[in-house]
Design a protein around this motif. Structure first.
Motif, mmCIF file in Angstrom:
data_model
loop_
_atom_site.group_PDB
_atom_site.id
_atom_site.type_symbol
_atom_site.label_atom_id
_atom_site.label_comp_id
_atom_site.label_asym_id
_atom_site.label_seq_id
_atom_site.Cartn_x
_atom_site.Cartn_y
_atom_site.Cartn_z
ATOM 1 N N GLY A 18 -7.896 3.230 30.701
ATOM 2 C CA GLY A 18 -8.913 3.960 29.956
ATOM 3 C C GLY A 18 -10.312 3.791 30.537
ATOM 4 O O GLY A 18 -11.306 3.890 29.829
ATOM 5 N N TYR A 19 -10.375 3.567 31.827
ATOM 6 C CA TYR A 19 -11.648 3.271 32.509
ATOM 7 C C TYR A 19 -12.691 4.381 32.309
ATOM 8 O O TYR A 19 -13.879 4.103 32.251
ATOM 9 N N CYS A 71 -16.166 9.837 31.410
ATOM 10 C CA CYS A 71 -15.579 11.160 31.683
ATOM 11 C C CYS A 71 -14.311 11.291 30.856
ATOM 12 O O CYS A 71 -13.194 11.225 31.375
ATOM 13 N N PRO A 72 -14.500 11.463 29.525
ATOM 14 C CA PRO A 72 -13.354 11.402 28.611
ATOM 15 C C PRO A 72 -12.231 12.390 28.926
ATOM 16 O O PRO A 72 -11.082 12.121 28.619
ATOM 17 N N GLN A 73 -12.571 13.522 29.541
ATOM 18 C CA GLN A 73 -11.510 14.511 29.814
ATOM 19 C C GLN A 73 -10.810 14.275 31.142
ATOM 20 O O GLN A 73 -9.926 15.050 31.522
ATOM 21 N N ALA A 74 -11.207 13.235 31.868
ATOM 22 C CA ALA A 74 -10.683 13.064 33.236
ATOM 23 C C ALA A 74 -9.157 13.104 33.301
ATOM 24 O O ALA A 74 -8.579 13.896 34.053
ATOM 25 N N CYS A 120 -18.027 16.041 35.192
ATOM 26 C CA CYS A 120 -18.771 14.776 35.220
ATOM 27 C C CYS A 120 -18.975 14.372 36.672
ATOM 28 O O CYS A 120 -18.143 13.657 37.244
ATOM 29 N N ALA A 121 -20.070 14.875 37.234
ATOM 30 C CA ALA A 121 -20.317 14.695 38.666
ATOM 31 C C ALA A 121 -20.466 13.231 39.053
ATOM 32 O O ALA A 121 -21.124 12.454 38.366
ATOM 33 N N GLY A 122 -19.819 12.895 40.166
ATOM 34 C CA GLY A 122 -20.003 11.568 40.757
ATOM 35 C C GLY A 122 -19.424 10.415 39.962
ATOM 36 O O GLY A 122 -19.851 9.277 40.116
ATOM 37 N N VAL A 123 -18.450 10.691 39.094
ATOM 38 C CA VAL A 123 -17.933 9.622 38.235
ATOM 39 C C VAL A 123 -16.533 9.151 38.629
ATOM 40 O O VAL A 123 -16.291 7.945 38.768
#
Ligand code: HEM
Ligand SMILES: *[C@@H]1O[C@H](CO)[C@@H](O)[C@H](O)[C@H]1NC(C)=O
Ligand SMILES: *[C@@H]1O[C@H](CO)[C@@H](O)[C@H](O)[C@H]1NC(C)=O
Length: 324
Positions: free
Chosen positions: A27-28, A33-36, A113-116
């Motif tokens: 869950g990192y 970025c919750p939708q990752a 979520c850019a750059g995450v």
């Protein structure tokens, strides 16, 4: 005692923690970025519906990433004018579809979520989602890897096991990646999906066994005949043969059942029943699918923690093919 004498063991301790991937967690991206995970899963699922080879491509990508410089996304970097990258090494003859899916997911992630989300983590999630699609396997992915900046074509041949290795050599390579012999047998079950080019086995198994002009006596004769028809000596280098002739796109224990009937494709596959300890593992996996499925997930998590970059090491790439 001088302070510097204390610093050395401390640094060594921190390094060993990093090497074992203890800083990765489930869950990192929950906050950042919750939708990752959903974006990755959706894209992989869509690609799978068009092409059942997708899970094999993604699982192998993660494996080849983790065995060279740890799981740092180095397999994804493109060669540049002054550097030939890992992906262009001969042993990395991976299905190009895998790279395309990773690019597609990454551009969606960057838009949200850019750059995450690192490319190295993306590979770990995509491999898990592939395993779910191909066989209903599931495990919680630990994340928090960062992307490396180095990718050298000279390294895969020294780190990726060869199809011609025997059990001892295979065991050594896996041990050098902090994986046990049992992990090795468990993970080899990935060869219940996907395919190999004729060149990967026709030499040592069909036509030139042990330097003689003949086939490997440890291969089922009818299977050898079938393979010779598919892979004549004149076969084009593009010809592919499925690993599992019974359920070629299903991630299951058929791989282990096949080995017991001498239906292993690569020498490195069939070798697993030539040794008492690995043969015992093969039998257990063949007989207890539920146990194997659990072990596979655990071993993938272990493999995925191999020599990872965390904290401020490396970077989060904007595009998986290029360093920032
Ligand atoms: C035990 C040592 C291993 C050896 C010697 C080995 C070797 C190979 C070779 C030669 C191929 C065929 C490549 C080609 O001709 O295109 C292959 C394919 C594949 N390997 Fe392995 N492998 C090993 C372990 C693993 C592990 C640990 C995994 C993943 C957990 C894995 C996953 C795959 C998959 C999924 C494919 C099919 C790829 C596709 O169809 O796109 N292998 N492997
Ligand atoms: C991925 O999507 C499939 C299909 O929608 C779903 O069944 C599965 O649970 C999802 N996996 C994860 C890890 O969310
Ligand atoms: C391979 O060939 C070598 C030398 O010719 C021989 O000593 C060895 O027993 C052979 N191995 C097998 C498995 O046939």
């Amino acid at each position: 005692m001088e302070a510097s004498l204390l610093v050395i063991p401390l640094v060594l301790l921190l390094l060993s923690i990093t090497a074992n991937g203890d800083r990765l967690k489930v869950g990192y991206y929950r906050q950042t970025c919750p939708q990752a995970e959903e974006i990755i899963n959706d894209t992989v699922t869509k690609a799978f519906k068009e092409n059942p080879c997708v899970p094999a491509a993604l699982i192998r990508l993660h494996f080849h990433d983790c065995f060279v410089r740890g799981c740092d996304g180095s397999i994804l970097l493109d060669s540049t004018a002054d550097n030939t990258a890992e992906k262009d090494a001969h042993v990395n003859n991976l299905n190009p579809k895998g790279y395309e899916i990773i690019d597609e997911v990454k551009s969606k992630l960057e838009a949200k979520c850019a750059g995450v989300v690192s490319c190295a983590d993306l590979l770990a999630y995509a491999a898990r989602d592939g395993a779910y699609l191909a066989g209903g396997l599931f495990w919680a992915v630990q994340a928090g890897r960062r992307d490396g900046r180095i990718s050298l074509a000279s390294e895969p041949p020294l780190n990726i096991p060869s199809h011609s290795y025997d059990v001892n050599k295979l065991t050594q390579v896996f041990a050098s990646k902090h994986l046990s012999q049992e992990d090795m047998v468990t993970l080899s079950g990935a060869h219940s999906i996907g395919a190999s080019h004729c060149a990967g086995f026709s030499g040592d198994r069909l036509y030139n066994f042990n330097g003689s002009a003949g086939q490997d006596p440890s291969m089922n004769c009818n299977y050898a005949l079938h393979l010779k028809a598919k892979c004549p000596p004149s076969a084009s280098p593009d010809v592919l043969v499925p690993f599992d002739p019974v359920t070629p796109t299903k991630l299951d224990v058929n791989y282990y059942i096949n080995l017991q009937y001498n239906l292993g494709l690569l020498k490195s596959d069939q070798e697993l029943i030539s040794d008492d300890a690995t043969s015992r593992e093969v039998k257990i996996n063949a007989k207890y699918p539920t146990i194997w499925r659990k072990k596979f997930g655990r071993a993938m998590v272990k493999m995925g923690a191999n020599d990872v970059l965390t904290g401020s090491q490396g970077e989060i790439r904007k595009h998986c093919r290029y360093v920032n």
